[in-house]
Scaffold this motif. Sequence first.
Motif, PDB file in Angstrom:
ATOM      1  N   GLY A  98       0.771  -1.233   0.000  1.00 49.20           N
ATOM      2  CA  GLY A  98       0.000   0.000   0.000  1.00 49.20           C
ATOM      3  C   GLY A  98       0.805   1.289   0.000  1.00 49.20           C
ATOM      4  N   SER A  99       2.134   1.187  -0.013  1.00 53.14           N
ATOM      5  CA  SER A  99       2.991   2.373   0.008  1.00 53.14           C
ATOM      6  C   SER A  99       3.922   2.389  -1.187  1.00 53.14           C
ATOM      7  N   GLU A 100       4.395   3.593  -1.544  1.00 55.54           N
ATOM      8  CA  GLU A 100       5.379   3.683  -2.617  1.00 55.54           C
ATOM      9  C   GLU A 100       6.627   2.905  -2.222  1.00 55.54           C
ATOM     10  N   ILE A 101       7.294   2.344  -3.214  1.00 54.33           N
ATOM     11  CA  ILE A 101       8.480   1.534  -2.970  1.00 54.33           C
ATOM     12  C   ILE A 101       9.694   2.454  -2.873  1.00 54.33           C
ATOM     13  N   ALA A 102      10.482   2.297  -1.821  1.00 53.36           N
ATOM     14  CA  ALA A 102      11.614   3.193  -1.568  1.00 53.36           C
ATOM     15  C   ALA A 102      12.761   2.949  -2.542  1.00 53.36           C
ATOM     16  N   LYS A 103      13.072   1.701  -2.838  1.00 57.30           N
ATOM     17  CA  LYS A 103      14.203   1.371  -3.694  1.00 57.30           C
ATOM     18  C   LYS A 103      13.717   1.166  -5.130  1.00 57.30           C
ATOM     19  N   ASN A 104      14.454   1.721  -6.086  1.00 51.47           N
ATOM     20  CA  ASN A 104      14.068   1.536  -7.488  1.00 51.47           C
ATOM     21  C   ASN A 104      14.714   0.272  -8.046  1.00 51.47           C
ATOM     22  N   TYR A 105      13.923  -0.599  -8.607  1.00 57.51           N
ATOM     23  CA  TYR A 105      14.401  -1.802  -9.273  1.00 57.51           C
ATOM     24  C   TYR A 105      13.418  -2.149 -10.381  1.00 57.51           C
ATOM     25  N   SER A 106      13.831  -3.047 -11.263  1.00 60.52           N
ATOM     26  CA  SER A 106      12.969  -3.449 -12.375  1.00 60.52           C
ATOM     27  C   SER A 106      12.027  -4.560 -11.947  1.00 60.52           C
ATOM     28  N   LEU A 107      10.788  -4.432 -12.364  1.00 61.07           N
ATOM     29  CA  LEU A 107       9.794  -5.484 -12.184  1.00 61.07           C
ATOM     30  C   LEU A 107       9.454  -6.032 -13.561  1.00 61.07           C
ATOM     31  N   LYS A 108       9.280  -7.325 -13.652  1.00 68.19           N
ATOM     32  CA  LYS A 108       8.786  -7.928 -14.877  1.00 68.19           C
ATOM     33  C   LYS A 108       7.318  -8.277 -14.658  1.00 68.19           C
ATOM     34  N   ILE A 109       6.490  -7.822 -15.580  1.00 64.65           N
ATOM     35  CA  ILE A 109       5.066  -8.141 -15.530  1.00 64.65           C
ATOM     36  C   ILE A 109       4.742  -8.930 -16.786  1.00 64.65           C
ATOM     37  N   THR A 110       4.393 -10.187 -16.611  1.00 60.22           N
ATOM     38  CA  THR A 110       4.048 -11.043 -17.732  1.00 60.22           C
ATOM     39  C   THR A 110       2.539 -11.034 -17.900  1.00 60.22           C
ATOM     40  N   VAL A 111       2.113 -10.762 -19.115  1.00 58.47           N
ATOM     41  CA  VAL A 111       0.700 -10.738 -19.458  1.00 58.47           C
ATOM     42  C   VAL A 111       0.433 -11.933 -20.356  1.00 58.47           C
ATOM     43  N   SER A 112      -0.497 -12.796 -19.978  1.00 60.93           N
ATOM     44  CA  SER A 112      -0.794 -13.950 -20.811  1.00 60.93           C
ATOM     45  C   SER A 112      -2.304 -14.089 -21.008  1.00 60.93           C
ATOM     46  N   VAL A 113      -2.679 -14.542 -22.185  1.00 62.19           N
ATOM     47  CA  VAL A 113      -4.086 -14.742 -22.511  1.00 62.19           C
ATOM     48  C   VAL A 113      -4.609 -15.962 -21.764  1.00 62.19           C
TER      49      VAL A 113
END
Length: 114
Positions: A98-113
């Motif tokens: 529920g809060s902004e993330i303090a450390k910046n890093y890459s997230l991978k979001i996989t979208v699948s049908v």
Amino acid sequence: MPGFKFDGFVGATLVTNSRKLAGQDHRCSDNFHFHSIKQGKNIRWEIEGGDSANITFDVKEDISGRTDPTIYKSLKNGDINALPKGDSIYIANVKQNGSEIAKNYSLKITVSVV
């Protein structure tokens, strides 16, 4: 040389920042679209990176000269909904617990049908 068919993709992996991009109020990723994924389907959002069980994000559409509408709000790992049809979709407001993330890093979001 063999031909290639790109209209049958059933998934895509997006890379987004865990924090808002510099100078942005909501945006965490570049623009993308799902035109190459089969239309008219539901999709599942799956997150890699960080504590994916506690990460949420919004999906917005970039509309030049206007306020960007929110297409989906507070998505989380495993959520299923209709495929966004806009031309300039982006990930916004990534949060953890529920809060902004303090450390910046890459997230991978996989979208699948589904």
